[in-house]
Design a protein around this motif. Sequence first.
Motif, PDB file in Angstrom:
ATOM      1  N   ALA A 350       0.855  -1.200   0.000  1.00  0.00           N
ATOM      2  CA  ALA A 350       0.000   0.000   0.000  1.00  0.00           C
ATOM      3  C   ALA A 350       0.889   1.247   0.000  1.00  0.00           C
ATOM      4  N   HIS A 351       0.672   2.110  -0.988  1.00  0.00           N
ATOM      5  CA  HIS A 351       1.503   3.318  -1.092  1.00  0.00           C
ATOM      6  C   HIS A 351       0.776   4.566  -0.620  1.00  0.00           C
ATOM      7  N   MET A 352      -0.465   4.722  -1.063  1.00  0.00           N
ATOM      8  CA  MET A 352      -1.149   5.957  -0.717  1.00  0.00           C
ATOM      9  C   MET A 352      -2.653   5.743  -0.654  1.00  0.00           C
ATOM     10  N   VAL A 353      -3.276   6.639   0.089  1.00  0.00           N
ATOM     11  CA  VAL A 353      -4.718   6.614   0.270  1.00  0.00           C
ATOM     12  C   VAL A 353      -5.281   7.870  -0.374  1.00  0.00           C
ATOM     13  N   ARG A 354      -6.314   7.682  -1.174  1.00  0.00           N
ATOM     14  CA  ARG A 354      -6.905   8.807  -1.893  1.00  0.00           C
ATOM     15  C   ARG A 354      -8.351   8.974  -1.425  1.00  0.00           C
ATOM     16  N   ARG A 355      -8.688  10.170  -0.964  1.00  0.00           N
ATOM     17  CA  ARG A 355     -10.037  10.451  -0.460  1.00  0.00           C
ATOM     18  C   ARG A 355     -10.427  11.861  -0.880  1.00  0.00           C
ATOM     19  N   ASP A 356     -11.574  11.987  -1.501  1.00  0.00           N
ATOM     20  CA  ASP A 356     -12.078  13.305  -1.911  1.00  0.00           C
ATOM     21  C   ASP A 356     -11.030  14.123  -2.654  1.00  0.00           C
ATOM     22  N   GLY A 357     -10.293  13.468  -3.526  1.00  0.00           N
ATOM     23  CA  GLY A 357      -9.378  14.203  -4.398  1.00  0.00           C
ATOM     24  C   GLY A 357      -8.025  14.518  -3.801  1.00  0.00           C
ATOM     25  N   THR A 358      -7.804  14.142  -2.539  1.00  0.00           N
ATOM     26  CA  THR A 358      -6.469  14.366  -1.988  1.00  0.00           C
ATOM     27  C   THR A 358      -5.861  13.031  -1.559  1.00  0.00           C
ATOM     28  N   GLU A 359      -4.539  13.011  -1.531  1.00  0.00           N
ATOM     29  CA  GLU A 359      -3.825  11.776  -1.197  1.00  0.00           C
ATOM     30  C   GLU A 359      -2.997  11.961   0.063  1.00  0.00           C
ATOM     31  N   HIS A 360      -2.917  10.888   0.840  1.00  0.00           N
ATOM     32  CA  HIS A 360      -1.949  10.862   1.945  1.00  0.00           C
ATOM     33  C   HIS A 360      -1.256   9.504   1.950  1.00  0.00           C
ATOM     34  N   PRO A 361      -0.051   9.439   2.518  1.00  0.00           N
ATOM     35  CA  PRO A 361       0.701   8.173   2.510  1.00  0.00           C
ATOM     36  C   PRO A 361      -0.069   7.097   3.284  1.00  0.00           C
ATOM     37  N   ALA A 362       0.086   5.861   2.807  1.00  0.00           N
ATOM     38  CA  ALA A 362      -0.645   4.753   3.425  1.00  0.00           C
ATOM     39  C   ALA A 362       0.098   4.258   4.667  1.00  0.00           C
ATOM     40  N   THR A 363       0.377   5.164   5.557  1.00  0.00           N
ATOM     41  CA  THR A 363       1.148   4.831   6.751  1.00  0.00           C
ATOM     42  C   THR A 363       0.376   3.850   7.637  1.00  0.00           C
ATOM     43  N   GLY A 364       1.058   2.799   8.050  1.00  0.00           N
ATOM     44  CA  GLY A 364       0.421   1.842   8.959  1.00  0.00           C
ATOM     45  C   GLY A 364      -0.546   0.892   8.281  1.00  0.00           C
ATOM     46  N   ILE A 365      -0.515   0.827   6.957  1.00  0.00           N
ATOM     47  CA  ILE A 365      -1.424  -0.065   6.222  1.00  0.00           C
ATOM     48  C   ILE A 365      -0.589  -1.111   5.495  1.00  0.00           C
ATOM     49  N   GLU A 366      -0.881  -2.370   5.764  1.00  0.00           N
ATOM     50  CA  GLU A 366      -0.082  -3.459   5.213  1.00  0.00           C
ATOM     51  C   GLU A 366      -0.990  -4.555   4.683  1.00  0.00           C
ATOM     52  N   VAL A 367      -0.640  -5.097   3.515  1.00  0.00           N
ATOM     53  CA  VAL A 367      -1.398  -6.232   2.989  1.00  0.00           C
ATOM     54  C   VAL A 367      -0.964  -7.479   3.754  1.00  0.00           C
ATOM     55  N   THR A 368      -1.920  -8.145   4.385  1.00  0.00           N
ATOM     56  CA  THR A 368      -1.578  -9.327   5.184  1.00  0.00           C
ATOM     57  C   THR A 368      -1.967 -10.629   4.486  1.00  0.00           C
ATOM     58  N   ALA A 369      -2.899 -10.569   3.550  1.00  0.00           N
ATOM     59  CA  ALA A 369      -3.334 -11.787   2.843  1.00  0.00           C
ATOM     60  C   ALA A 369      -4.141 -11.380   1.623  1.00  0.00           C
ATOM     61  N   LEU A 370      -4.350 -12.338   0.723  1.00  0.00           N
ATOM     62  CA  LEU A 370      -5.205 -12.109  -0.444  1.00  0.00           C
ATOM     63  C   LEU A 370      -6.256 -13.200  -0.525  1.00  0.00           C
ATOM     64  N   SER A 371      -7.507 -12.788  -0.753  1.00  0.00           N
ATOM     65  CA  SER A 371      -8.546 -13.711  -1.205  1.00  0.00           C
ATOM     66  C   SER A 371      -8.675 -13.521  -2.715  1.00  0.00           C
ATOM     67  N   ASP A 372      -9.545 -14.317  -3.332  1.00  0.00           N
ATOM     68  CA  ASP A 372      -9.725 -14.175  -4.779  1.00  0.00           C
ATOM     69  C   ASP A 372     -10.064 -12.741  -5.163  1.00  0.00           C
ATOM     70  N   GLN A 373     -10.950 -12.111  -4.368  1.00  0.00           N
ATOM     71  CA  GLN A 373     -11.454 -10.796  -4.759  1.00  0.00           C
ATOM     72  C   GLN A 373     -11.256  -9.737  -3.666  1.00  0.00           C
ATOM     73  N   HIS A 374     -10.441 -10.020  -2.677  1.00  0.00           N
ATOM     74  CA  HIS A 374     -10.167  -9.056  -1.605  1.00  0.00           C
ATOM     75  C   HIS A 374      -8.680  -9.062  -1.267  1.00  0.00           C
ATOM     76  N   LEU A 375      -8.169  -7.885  -0.932  1.00  0.00           N
ATOM     77  CA  LEU A 375      -6.906  -7.795  -0.194  1.00  0.00           C
ATOM     78  C   LEU A 375      -7.257  -7.544   1.264  1.00  0.00           C
ATOM     79  N   TRP A 376      -6.598  -8.282   2.122  1.00  0.00           N
ATOM     80  CA  TRP A 376      -6.734  -8.103   3.570  1.00  0.00           C
ATOM     81  C   TRP A 376      -5.682  -7.087   4.010  1.00  0.00           C
ATOM     82  N   LEU A 377      -6.141  -6.029   4.649  1.00  0.00           N
ATOM     83  CA  LEU A 377      -5.204  -5.014   5.122  1.00  0.00           C
ATOM     84  C   LEU A 377      -5.156  -5.031   6.642  1.00  0.00           C
ATOM     85  N   GLY A 378      -3.943  -5.072   7.178  1.00  0.00           N
ATOM     86  CA  GLY A 378      -3.759  -4.843   8.603  1.00  0.00           C
ATOM     87  C   GLY A 378      -3.494  -3.359   8.805  1.00  0.00           C
TER      88      GLY A 378
END
Lengths: 425, 425
Positions: A350-378
């Motif tokens: 995870a690199h960045m989070v985008r909300r309402d047209g602005t971006e901030h770094p994805a600090t503290g967000i980590e991919v912990t697993a993958l399902s077929d159609q989901h990424l699990w984020l810790g």
Amino acid sequence: MAREAGTEALARLAEERVDHRFKGLPPDATGLTLAELAAQRRNLFTDGFTTPVLALSAERLEHNLKLMETYADRHGLAFAPHGKTSMAPLLFQRQIEHGAWGITLAVPHQVRVARTYGIGRVFLANELVDAPALRWIAAELAADPEFRFLCYVDSVRGVELMDAALRGTARPVDVVIELGAGEGGRTGVRTEADARAVADAVAGVETLRLVGVAGYEAQVPGAAPEPVRAWLGRLVALAAEFDKAGRFAGAEEIVVSAGGSEWFDAVADVFAKIPELSLPVLKLLRSGAYVSHDDVHYSRLTPFNRVPEEGALEPAFRLWAQVVSRPSPEQAFVNAGKRDAAYDLDHPVAHMVRRDGTEHPATGIEVTALSDQHLWLGTAPGADVEVGDWIGFGLSHPCTSFDKWQLIPVTEADGTVVDYIRTFF
Amino acid sequence: MAREAGTEALARLAEERVDHRFKGLPPDATGLTLAELAAQRRNLFTDGFTTPVLALSAERLEHNLKLMETYADRHGLAFAPHGKTSMAPLLFQRQIEHGAWGITLAVPHQVRVARTYGIGRVFLANELVDAPALRWIAAELAADPEFRFLCYVDSVRGVELMDAALRGTARPVDVVIELGAGEGGRTGVRTEADARAVADAVAGVETLRLVGVAGYEAQVPGAAPEPVRAWLGRLVALAAEFDKAGRFAGAEEIVVSAGGSEWFDAVADVFAKIPELSLPVLKLLRSGAYVSHDDVHYSRLTPFNRVPEEGALEPAFRLWAQVVSRPSPEQAFVNAGKRDAAYDLDHPVAHMVRRDGTEHPATGIEVTALSDQHLWLGTAPGADVEVGDWIGFGLSHPCTSFDKWQLIPVTEADGTVVDYIRTFF
């Protein structure tokens, strides 16, 4: 003629119509041609694209294409980038425009794609013993005198099967002996003695012509600079021995080929010392992953880390997915999964989070697993992520990123989509 | 009207022409329509198909379709098989013909595929907060009064985002509260109190209508019969509580949905005990993997192992790949890899070796690793395998098997190819 047909086929790609076949495209673009959609210069974030959507950076793609063109030029290498990575005719074309000798491929289906789009020189980095595929190759060679095709052989039985399938065809098929990277490595003869036996077999049939030697140094067991260079040295010595023995007598040039995306610095060094042979030498590098590069695996292993003075590749992929669930302070889930992101070597990052047209770094967000159609984020305490946010991910392994997308928007830095890359897997 | 357009779209699939888009098809079939090619009844082994090629057994496919139809009938369950597994409109159609209520899907792109091919009822097992996708769904609902669409909600913020995107649309979107399978599980509210808060939010907007509760029992942490049944009990109790509280007052029926491919026996048992509610109850099972079943993961986990008296699914996939290298007595390599075979849960399993028209068991042959375009085979002493042999592999995980093939030949037991299944990933 094949080239003209290829140019027409490339042009037809832009006339494909947006429909249910392609993930991520704006529903309200349905029915437009890709050319019409590209001309609208829509913004990836605000003009109706749906999640998940994989984007390629226009600037980074161009940077990577130029960098490897320069690198190959500087080191006197011909370049046949491995096309299995992207399987994208528009990228093949840009690679050719950036000086590539031709395209490397792995299986006959991929050769069909390349031929459809006018690729004139193909290095098939595999032995090919599939009779219908060989007959198709033979027909392509017969129909187009300019078509240059080479493939591996690594066994006498392979030579026999190829000969049986090709008997009676117009042009011999050019082959290179594949030298295996060592005991326990992947394909390729294990010893020089085996190489000679296979070369003898090739010499004994009229349907094949021996034109060189090749292999894949990344499969050297315990690959590290010294063993890789030692193996490359064996490959070069084999070429010199075969040349001296007159084994390439029927060829116009001698092909010596190696080089994935992890050791092309060693390939450049060792190939620079190839002695003068009796024919011109085509020193053929085959790296493929550079075109998109990546954020984890090849970022870690790229030779440019050892020779930073020669430049740096830039990761060009970004996968955008939307947070659809935030069920606890420790967890979040986005609507992309194994269907959308490479997962064979490393998790997406995870690199960045985008909300309402602005971006901030994805600090503290980590991919912990993958399902077929989901990424699990810790999510760590303080991680700023909500349902509805788009998260931009970096990926690991270009080959298994491209192959999950049949159409990939190419975006400029501000999100403007300027092109669409079609893939054929 | 949508149904007629769907029928026409299905018919057009048979008019697609064989070309470079599709792996494994005979090169000499290029230009034929799929209908014409199917009418030729070619043999997979002798009539020009190239390796690697994935085949689906016609008989096993039909067996599995019938078995789950019977199972759902016997247990009074409506069935919305998860379409993400195959993403194959022809299989969706056959599932509907075999009594399915509708099709379950995971992301809006998949809904677009289903709608293109005339699927009238869609259960989207995900929260949907993507504004352009929601507006597209709303337009589909407005254009087709018979279109039934349901999706998850699991957060108040999700409800707010959906409402914002749907404001002013003609028909409310039906939603079910997703009950998470437990702490550390996947999506869905963690507690009944959270479920009530989300239901309150739904009741507060005009764009959504609450019609039920749902979840995915395979995500119960430490899934085993007792915790799974306990969670299903919570789901049923939540439905009863909500009904009693009048939360489904706007609905025509109450949807209670669960059931992947590992626990549908528990779902059947627990759903059989749903008490009488104030409205008819749609007990909706969503298993998807059954259609092809598999040779490893689901073979091990299928509920039919616990209730063998109710039947047995049959693995319907076989991947055929050709040995291209046999560099040592301990190793062999085939020309299929990560691009062709599922590898996320287990390695493919070598079943048989085919040489010169006869088959023998793949004794002593084991897949030890996958490259992008190769399977690495470890071969025990006495393993009978040579360059040129075709090896038939069983696969693990239908979802990541289907998604590597855009066109899959359907073969009868003798190898006759009777149909071609198009997928859209």
